[in-house]
Scaffold this motif. Structure first.
Motif, mmCIF file in Angstrom:
data_model
loop_
_atom_site.group_PDB
_atom_site.id
_atom_site.type_symbol
_atom_site.label_atom_id
_atom_site.label_comp_id
_atom_site.label_asym_id
_atom_site.label_seq_id
_atom_site.Cartn_x
_atom_site.Cartn_y
_atom_site.Cartn_z
ATOM 1 N N ALA A 87 26.248 34.396 57.018
ATOM 2 C CA ALA A 87 26.290 34.911 56.065
ATOM 3 C C ALA A 87 27.261 35.017 55.092
ATOM 4 O O ALA A 87 27.657 34.765 53.948
ATOM 5 C CB ALA A 87 25.388 36.215 55.756
ATOM 6 N N VAL A 88 28.250 35.733 56.206
ATOM 7 C CA VAL A 88 28.909 35.504 55.243
ATOM 8 C C VAL A 88 30.081 34.191 55.137
ATOM 9 O O VAL A 88 30.719 33.063 53.634
ATOM 10 C CB VAL A 88 30.657 35.772 55.479
ATOM 11 N N ALA A 104 42.945 30.294 44.204
ATOM 12 C CA ALA A 104 42.929 31.370 45.133
ATOM 13 C C ALA A 104 42.594 31.066 46.520
ATOM 14 O O ALA A 104 42.941 30.371 47.217
ATOM 15 C CB ALA A 104 41.286 31.855 44.990
ATOM 16 N N ARG A 105 43.589 31.819 47.126
ATOM 17 C CA ARG A 105 44.003 31.742 49.126
ATOM 18 C C ARG A 105 43.084 33.101 49.282
ATOM 19 O O ARG A 105 42.514 34.186 49.181
ATOM 20 C CB ARG A 105 45.071 32.355 49.098
ATOM 21 N N ILE A 106 42.112 32.526 49.927
ATOM 22 C CA ILE A 106 40.908 33.084 50.983
ATOM 23 C C ILE A 106 41.138 33.711 51.695
ATOM 24 O O ILE A 106 41.241 32.183 52.787
ATOM 25 C CB ILE A 106 39.513 32.934 50.148
ATOM 26 N N GLU A 107 41.023 34.550 53.370
ATOM 27 C CA GLU A 107 41.310 35.134 54.172
ATOM 28 C C GLU A 107 39.597 35.248 55.092
ATOM 29 O O GLU A 107 39.213 35.675 54.221
ATOM 30 C CB GLU A 107 42.428 35.487 54.984
ATOM 31 N N SER A 108 39.770 34.764 56.159
ATOM 32 C CA SER A 108 38.133 35.711 56.671
ATOM 33 C C SER A 108 38.743 36.040 57.924
ATOM 34 O O SER A 108 39.374 34.754 59.100
ATOM 35 C CB SER A 108 37.474 34.514 57.051
ATOM 36 N N ASP A 109 38.320 36.749 59.082
ATOM 37 C CA ASP A 109 38.171 37.622 60.458
ATOM 38 C C ASP A 109 36.621 37.800 60.766
ATOM 39 O O ASP A 109 36.240 38.791 60.491
ATOM 40 C CB ASP A 109 39.274 38.840 60.188
ATOM 41 N N LEU A 110 36.227 37.260 61.112
ATOM 42 C CA LEU A 110 35.083 37.207 61.885
ATOM 43 C C LEU A 110 34.867 37.345 63.059
ATOM 44 O O LEU A 110 35.872 36.849 63.919
ATOM 45 C CB LEU A 110 34.003 35.550 61.706
ATOM 46 N N ALA A 111 34.410 37.751 63.502
ATOM 47 C CA ALA A 111 34.331 39.121 64.672
ATOM 48 C C ALA A 111 33.848 37.000 66.105
ATOM 49 O O ALA A 111 32.716 36.032 65.820
ATOM 50 C CB ALA A 111 32.587 39.459 65.330
ATOM 51 N N LEU A 145 42.046 37.179 48.761
ATOM 52 C CA LEU A 145 41.202 38.593 48.847
ATOM 53 C C LEU A 145 40.646 37.878 50.742
ATOM 54 O O LEU A 145 40.977 36.170 51.056
ATOM 55 C CB LEU A 145 39.642 38.273 48.086
ATOM 56 N N ARG A 146 40.120 38.886 51.163
ATOM 57 C CA ARG A 146 40.232 38.417 52.857
ATOM 58 C C ARG A 146 38.754 39.328 52.940
ATOM 59 O O ARG A 146 37.736 40.407 52.972
ATOM 60 C CB ARG A 146 40.918 38.845 53.323
ATOM 61 N N LEU A 147 37.419 38.140 53.889
ATOM 62 C CA LEU A 147 36.588 38.572 53.955
ATOM 63 C C LEU A 147 36.556 39.132 55.733
ATOM 64 O O LEU A 147 36.968 38.728 56.353
ATOM 65 C CB LEU A 147 35.591 37.749 53.895
ATOM 66 N N SER A 148 36.520 40.578 56.410
ATOM 67 C CA SER A 148 36.129 40.650 57.471
ATOM 68 C C SER A 148 34.942 40.884 58.308
ATOM 69 O O SER A 148 34.542 41.680 57.879
ATOM 70 C CB SER A 148 37.331 41.075 57.619
ATOM 71 N N ARG A 155 28.695 45.200 59.914
ATOM 72 C CA ARG A 155 29.522 45.372 58.587
ATOM 73 C C ARG A 155 30.835 44.750 58.093
ATOM 74 O O ARG A 155 31.257 43.667 59.064
ATOM 75 C CB ARG A 155 30.312 46.813 58.247
ATOM 76 N N VAL A 156 30.589 44.254 56.594
ATOM 77 C CA VAL A 156 31.925 43.352 56.092
ATOM 78 C C VAL A 156 32.900 44.232 55.219
ATOM 79 O O VAL A 156 32.019 44.969 54.389
ATOM 80 C CB VAL A 156 31.290 42.328 55.238
ATOM 81 N N ALA A 157 33.528 43.879 55.965
ATOM 82 C CA ALA A 157 35.445 44.425 54.235
ATOM 83 C C ALA A 157 35.691 43.409 53.830
ATOM 84 O O ALA A 157 35.777 42.100 54.272
ATOM 85 C CB ALA A 157 35.478 45.521 55.115
ATOM 86 N N VAL A 158 34.960 42.928 52.280
ATOM 87 C CA VAL A 158 36.320 42.921 51.694
ATOM 88 C C VAL A 158 37.330 43.242 50.716
ATOM 89 O O VAL A 158 36.936 44.605 49.851
ATOM 90 C CB VAL A 158 34.981 42.189 50.275
ATOM 91 N N GLU A 159 38.545 41.958 50.732
ATOM 92 C CA GLU A 159 39.671 42.890 50.215
ATOM 93 C C GLU A 159 39.945 42.323 49.361
ATOM 94 O O GLU A 159 40.679 40.998 49.400
ATOM 95 C CB GLU A 159 40.179 43.346 51.751
ATOM 96 N N ASP A 160 40.449 42.793 48.855
ATOM 97 C CA ASP A 160 41.554 41.316 47.384
ATOM 98 C C ASP A 160 42.830 42.650 46.875
ATOM 99 O O ASP A 160 43.320 43.393 47.468
ATOM 100 C CB ASP A 160 40.668 41.502 46.488
ATOM 101 N N HIS A 161 43.814 41.206 46.390
ATOM 102 C CA HIS A 161 45.377 42.092 45.462
ATOM 103 C C HIS A 161 44.538 42.393 44.491
ATOM 104 O O HIS A 161 45.926 41.976 43.254
ATOM 105 C CB HIS A 161 46.303 41.379 46.605
ATOM 106 N N GLY A 162 43.379 42.648 43.968
ATOM 107 C CA GLY A 162 43.783 42.864 42.554
ATOM 108 C C GLY A 162 43.575 44.281 41.516
ATOM 109 O O GLY A 162 45.328 44.666 42.191
ATOM 110 N N VAL A 163 43.078 44.324 40.034
ATOM 111 C CA VAL A 163 43.530 45.400 39.300
ATOM 112 C C VAL A 163 43.479 46.781 40.504
ATOM 113 O O VAL A 163 44.504 47.434 39.941
ATOM 114 C CB VAL A 163 43.164 44.924 38.007
ATOM 115 N N GLY A 164 42.757 46.783 41.142
ATOM 116 C CA GLY A 164 42.228 47.893 41.898
ATOM 117 C C GLY A 164 41.552 48.598 40.548
ATOM 118 O O GLY A 164 40.992 48.529 39.556
#
Length: 251
Positions: A87-88, A104-111, A145-148, A155-164
């Protein structure tokens, strides 16, 4: 009564907008694939941009319809067992075009092993689309952003370096029509329904969607937690593709 009237108006307006938006996207598709003849030189890029904006419009219409259905308690749920990693991967594929346009630069860390969940795969795809597109939208400069994906619980975590997000806004961002306004971004596109819809869809799946961490100017980390299957399935479904118009979200 006022709330019911407002919901009915939104549903009616969205239905009326859906037909012309569909016709627009249909003709754009025929222009791009050559069905209506070869496009003049230099038209490829403008058509790509217009098609992307038409997709945004369709996404806004779908958001309005889904939000109205949620208020009426009429959202259908079709649970199935599928691999959350797939799905990710599908969500990343749908975001590829916009990510490329934004640099954009997108990273992923999948199990390493399958992470099975039991939920409506189209709903989960929509949640992931909203989270990814929010990360792209609410980033000044070139987004990162990074999806893990992890298990126990899935669970899925979506992390970014945006405005917060300011701490006092941490819960308000999940309210209907609430939008984060940041001077660095101007007025980004969206309805303010993306996170409202996503949290409700997560709840329908027996899961949760939370803002785990955020700091103004440093970015955010959202975590979608889902249920593992009650028993080992004989066959695992592949996530259903989310229609192109449902790819956009608005924080």
């Amino acid at each position: 009564q006022a709330s019911i009237t407002k919901s009915e108006f939104l549903r009616m307006a969205a239905h009326e907008l859906r037909t012309p938006a569909g016709v627009l996207r249909g003709y754009l598709s025929m222009l791009r694939d050559g069905t209506l003849g070869s496009s003049p030189p230099g038209w490829e890029r403008p058509l790509e941009v217009v098609d992307a904006k038409a997709g945004e419009l369709t996404g806004l219409i779908d958001d309005l319809l889904l939000a109205a259905s949620m208020e009426g308690g009429t959202v259908p749920v079709r649970p199935e067992v599928f691999d959350l990693r797939e799905a990710v991967g599908a969500a990343l594929g749908r975001a590829e075009g916009r990510a490329t346009l934004l640099g954009a630069r997108i990273e992923s860390d999948l199990a390493a092993e399958p992470v099975l969940v039991e939920a409506d795969s189209e709903h989960i795809g929509r949640i992931l689309d909203n989270l990814v597109n929010n990360a792209l939208t609410y980033s000044a400069g070139e987004p990162w952003l990074r999806l893990s994906v992890a298990e126990a619980p899935p669970r899925v975590a979506v992390e970014d370096h945006g405005v917060g997000v300011d701490p006092e806004q941490a819960e308000r961002i999940f309210e209907r029509f609430y939008r984060v306004n940041d001077p660095a971004l101007g007025y980004p596109p969206g309805t303010g329904l993306g996170l409202y819809i996503s949290r409700d869809l997560a709840g329908l799946a027996g899961g949760t969607l939370a803002l785990e961490h955020s700091r103004p100017g440093e970015g955010s980390r959202f975590v979608l937690t889902l249920r593992a299957p009650a028993r080992t399935p004989v066959e695992v479904a592949r996530p259903a593709p989310v229609p192109a118009g449902r790819r956009r979200g608005g924080r």
